[in-house]
Design a protein around this motif. Structure first.
Motif, PDB file in Angstrom:
ATOM      1  N   ARG A  50       0.831  -1.215   0.000  1.00 23.62           N
ATOM      2  CA  ARG A  50       0.000   0.000   0.000  1.00 23.62           C
ATOM      3  C   ARG A  50       0.860   1.258   0.000  1.00 23.62           C
ATOM      4  N   GLU A  51       1.880   1.266   0.858  1.00 19.17           N
ATOM      5  CA  GLU A  51       2.667   2.481   1.079  1.00 19.17           C
ATOM      6  C   GLU A  51       3.676   2.759  -0.035  1.00 19.17           C
ATOM      7  N   TYR A  52       4.351   1.716  -0.518  1.00 13.72           N
ATOM      8  CA  TYR A  52       5.423   1.891  -1.499  1.00 13.72           C
ATOM      9  C   TYR A  52       5.073   1.343  -2.881  1.00 13.72           C
ATOM     10  N   GLY A  53       4.023   0.540  -2.961  1.00 15.34           N
ATOM     11  CA  GLY A  53       3.649  -0.054  -4.243  1.00 15.34           C
ATOM     12  C   GLY A  53       4.586  -1.169  -4.677  1.00 15.34           C
ATOM     13  N   GLU A  54       5.346  -1.713  -3.729  1.00 12.53           N
ATOM     14  CA  GLU A  54       6.308  -2.770  -4.018  1.00 12.53           C
ATOM     15  C   GLU A  54       6.279  -3.799  -2.892  1.00 12.53           C
ATOM     16  N   PRO A  55       6.769  -5.017  -3.176  1.00  8.44           N
ATOM     17  CA  PRO A  55       6.827  -6.018  -2.104  1.00  8.44           C
ATOM     18  C   PRO A  55       7.874  -5.649  -1.052  1.00  8.44           C
ATOM     19  N   PHE A  56       7.705  -6.215   0.128  1.00  5.92           N
ATOM     20  CA  PHE A  56       8.613  -5.934   1.248  1.00  5.92           C
ATOM     21  C   PHE A  56      10.074  -6.129   0.852  1.00  5.92           C
ATOM     22  N   CYS A  57      10.386  -7.232   0.158  1.00  6.56           N
ATOM     23  CA  CYS A  57      11.794  -7.529  -0.150  1.00  6.56           C
ATOM     24  C   CYS A  57      12.437  -6.418  -0.984  1.00  6.56           C
ATOM     25  N   GLU A  58      11.694  -5.828  -1.920  1.00  5.54           N
ATOM     26  CA  GLU A  58      12.234  -4.739  -2.742  1.00  5.54           C
ATOM     27  C   GLU A  58      12.411  -3.462  -1.917  1.00  5.54           C
ATOM     28  N   VAL A  59      11.428  -3.164  -1.103  1.00 14.91           N
ATOM     29  CA  VAL A  59      11.492  -1.977  -0.245  1.00 14.91           C
ATOM     30  C   VAL A  59      12.671  -2.119   0.717  1.00 14.91           C
ATOM     31  N   TYR A  60      12.788  -3.287   1.324  1.00 20.99           N
ATOM     32  CA  TYR A  60      13.864  -3.536   2.287  1.00 20.99           C
ATOM     33  C   TYR A  60      15.231  -3.402   1.621  1.00 20.99           C
ATOM     34  N   LYS A  61      15.364  -3.948   0.429  1.00 16.47           N
ATOM     35  CA  LYS A  61      16.637  -3.889  -0.288  1.00 16.47           C
ATOM     36  C   LYS A  61      17.059  -2.435  -0.505  1.00 16.47           C
ATOM     37  N   LYS A  62      16.133  -1.597  -0.913  1.00 11.94           N
ATOM     38  CA  LYS A  62      16.441  -0.180  -1.158  1.00 11.94           C
ATOM     39  C   LYS A  62      16.769   0.562   0.134  1.00 11.94           C
ATOM     40  N   LEU A  63      15.945   0.336   1.158  1.00 15.11           N
ATOM     41  CA  LEU A  63      16.124   1.086   2.401  1.00 15.11           C
ATOM     42  C   LEU A  63      17.313   0.617   3.221  1.00 15.11           C
ATOM     43  N   SER A  64      17.668  -0.649   3.124  1.00 11.42           N
ATOM     44  CA  SER A  64      18.786  -1.152   3.926  1.00 11.42           C
ATOM     45  C   SER A  64      20.134  -0.769   3.325  1.00 11.42           C
ATOM     46  N   SER A  65      20.161  -0.359   2.062  1.00 17.99           N
ATOM     47  CA  SER A  65      21.434   0.005   1.440  1.00 17.99           C
ATOM     48  C   SER A  65      22.069   1.213   2.126  1.00 17.99           C
ATOM     49  N   SER A  66      21.263   2.139   2.633  1.00 19.63           N
ATOM     50  CA  SER A  66      21.831   3.297   3.329  1.00 19.63           C
ATOM     51  C   SER A  66      22.560   2.857   4.593  1.00 19.63           C
ATOM     52  N   GLY A  67      22.025   1.863   5.275  1.00 18.77           N
ATOM     53  CA  GLY A  67      22.684   1.342   6.471  1.00 18.77           C
ATOM     54  C   GLY A  67      24.004   0.663   6.133  1.00 18.77           C
ATOM     55  N   LYS A  68      24.037  -0.047   5.015  1.00 23.05           N
ATOM     56  CA  LYS A  68      25.275  -0.708   4.596  1.00 23.05           C
ATOM     57  C   LYS A  68      26.339   0.319   4.244  1.00 23.05           C
ATOM     58  N   ILE A  69      25.926   1.396   3.591  1.00 22.08           N
ATOM     59  CA  ILE A  69      26.876   2.451   3.233  1.00 22.08           C
ATOM     60  C   ILE A  69      27.449   3.084   4.491  1.00 22.08           C
ATOM     61  N   SER A  70      26.602   3.349   5.452  1.00 18.88           N
ATOM     62  CA  SER A  70      27.035   3.939   6.712  1.00 18.88           C
ATOM     63  C   SER A  70      28.003   3.012   7.447  1.00 18.88           C
ATOM     64  N   LEU A  71      27.665   1.743   7.479  1.00 20.75           N
ATOM     65  CA  LEU A  71      28.524   0.755   8.130  1.00 20.75           C
ATOM     66  C   LEU A  71      29.890   0.676   7.441  1.00 20.75           C
ATOM     67  N   ARG A  72      29.874   0.676   6.118  1.00 18.24           N
ATOM     68  CA  ARG A  72      31.126   0.618   5.361  1.00 18.24           C
ATOM     69  C   ARG A  72      31.973   1.862   5.637  1.00 18.24           C
ATOM     70  N   ARG A  73      31.347   3.042   5.650  1.00 19.19           N
ATOM     71  CA  ARG A  73      32.058   4.291   5.918  1.00 19.19           C
ATOM     72  C   ARG A  73      32.722   4.238   7.290  1.00 19.19           C
ATOM     73  N   ASN A  74      31.969   3.786   8.301  1.00 22.07           N
ATOM     74  CA  ASN A  74      32.516   3.688   9.656  1.00 22.07           C
ATOM     75  C   ASN A  74      33.668   2.698   9.728  1.00 22.07           C
ATOM     76  N   LEU A  75      33.546   1.588   9.009  1.00 23.00           N
ATOM     77  CA  LEU A  75      34.611   0.593   9.023  1.00 23.00           C
ATOM     78  C   LEU A  75      35.884   1.138   8.384  1.00 23.00           C
ATOM     79  N   PHE A  76      35.744   1.891   7.293  1.00 25.11           N
ATOM     80  CA  PHE A  76      36.923   2.484   6.657  1.00 25.11           C
ATOM     81  C   PHE A  76      37.599   3.479   7.593  1.00 25.11           C
TER      82      PHE A  76
END
Length: 122
Positions: A50-76
């Motif tokens: 309803r909210e995004y017009g996409e299945p959970f897995c697609e929404v999660y994939k897009k939204l979780s990428s920002s967390g991965k980028i942040s984690l990678r930045r902190n690790l570097f």
């Protein structure tokens, strides 16, 4: 006067979009997300549709990428001060490893014999 139609069934569970996106950003699992909102996984899936017009897995994939980028930045940044973090990154991104393949001994030398036209060895 038309009689108002009464809704049947349970009322929809309110899911805070900002909280949902933050949970995805820190890579919370689907189970953790529906536990946070005290609802079923199916409720989360329907809400995403309803909210995004996409299945959970697609929404999660897009939204979780920002967390991965942040984690990678902190690790570097951490790798600048921490040998363990630098070693981890070297293994992950540069293909380095603790136990390199054994150095192979060179093959037996090849002996070349050149014969002189008169039949003698050189």
């Amino acid at each position: 006067m038309a009689e108002e139609k009464k809704k049947t069934g349970r009322p929809r569970i309110e899911i805070d979009k900002r909280q949902f996106e933050q949970l995805c950003g820190i890579q919370a699992t689907e189970e953790e997300i529906y536990g946070w909102f005290k609802c079923s996984s199916e409720t989360i899936r329907r809400w995403c549709r309803r909210e995004y017009g996409e299945p959970f897995c697609e929404v999660y994939k897009k939204l979780s990428s920002s967390g991965k980028i942040s984690l990678r930045r902190n690790l570097f940044h951490q790798a600048e001060k921490s040998t363990a973090a630098a070693i981890f990154l070297a293994k992950q991104h540069l293909g380095m490893r603790d136990n390199p393949d054994e150095v192979k001994a060179p093959a037996e030398p090849i002996r070349i014999v050149i014969e002189k036209p008169d039949g003698g060895d050189a």
